[in-house]
Write a protein that holds these residues in place. Sequence first.
Motif, PDB file in Angstrom:
ATOM      1  N   ASP A  23       0.836  -1.209   0.000  1.00  9.76           N
ATOM      2  CA  ASP A  23       0.000   0.000   0.000  1.00  9.76           C
ATOM      3  C   ASP A  23       0.869   1.257   0.000  1.00  9.76           C
ATOM      4  N   ALA A  24       1.919   1.263   0.805  1.00  4.52           N
ATOM      5  CA  ALA A  24       2.833   2.408   0.845  1.00  4.52           C
ATOM      6  C   ALA A  24       3.523   2.579  -0.509  1.00  4.52           C
ATOM      7  N   ALA A  25       3.931   1.470  -1.115  1.00  4.26           N
ATOM      8  CA  ALA A  25       4.595   1.521  -2.418  1.00  4.26           C
ATOM      9  C   ALA A  25       3.642   2.051  -3.489  1.00  4.26           C
ATOM     10  N   LEU A  36       9.968   5.828  -9.038  1.00  2.00           N
ATOM     11  CA  LEU A  36       9.891   4.961  -7.862  1.00  2.00           C
ATOM     12  C   LEU A  36      11.183   4.161  -7.709  1.00  2.00           C
ATOM     13  N   THR A  37      11.746   4.196  -6.514  1.00  2.00           N
ATOM     14  CA  THR A  37      12.947   3.414  -6.226  1.00  2.00           C
ATOM     15  C   THR A  37      12.707   2.541  -5.005  1.00  2.00           C
ATOM     16  N   ALA A  42      11.371   1.722   0.704  1.00  2.00           N
ATOM     17  CA  ALA A  42      11.848   1.297   2.027  1.00  2.00           C
ATOM     18  C   ALA A  42      11.680   2.426   3.042  1.00  2.00           C
ATOM     19  N   ARG A  43      12.029   3.621   2.629  1.00  2.00           N
ATOM     20  CA  ARG A  43      11.906   4.769   3.529  1.00  2.00           C
ATOM     21  C   ARG A  43      10.435   5.009   3.870  1.00  2.00           C
ATOM     22  N   ARG A  44       9.570   5.023   2.849  1.00  2.00           N
ATOM     23  CA  ARG A  44       8.144   5.294   3.070  1.00  2.00           C
ATOM     24  C   ARG A  44       7.502   4.216   3.926  1.00  2.00           C
ATOM     25  N   ALA A  45       7.879   2.960   3.700  1.00  2.00           N
ATOM     26  CA  ALA A  45       7.257   1.828   4.391  1.00  2.00           C
ATOM     27  C   ALA A  45       7.960   1.488   5.714  1.00  2.00           C
ATOM     28  N   LEU A  52      12.726  -5.674   1.224  1.00  2.00           N
ATOM     29  CA  LEU A  52      12.019  -5.544  -0.058  1.00  2.00           C
ATOM     30  C   LEU A  52      12.563  -6.522  -1.085  1.00  2.00           C
ATOM     31  N   TYR A  53      13.884  -6.604  -1.177  1.00  2.00           N
ATOM     32  CA  TYR A  53      14.497  -7.528  -2.142  1.00  2.00           C
ATOM     33  C   TYR A  53      14.196  -8.981  -1.784  1.00  2.00           C
TER      34      TYR A  53
END
Length: 88
Positions: A23-25, A36-37, A42-45, A52-53
């Motif tokens: 959802d954050a992504a 998008l990176t 990662a920062r947002r979530a 993530l990986y």
Amino acid sequence: MLQASVDVDTSEALTERQKAVLDAALRLLVEEGDQLTMTAVARRASCSKETLYKWFGDRDGLLTAIVQWQASKVRVVPVDGKGLTLAS
């Protein structure tokens, strides 16, 4: 390309944390578009890039997971095809 390690064909395959990350992504994707990176997600979530990986493989895997997660929310109402015409 790495293979995503999370099967997101059904919402039951995802943990609540993974759903929150997706959802954050998605929100970030709407805001940033092609920019998008994994770092931004990662920062947002509030998670690590390593997580993530591990979950999604790479950026393409994350984007695929976002689409599959959103598609899993779509519900189709059954329709009796007998009454349908080209005009309707």
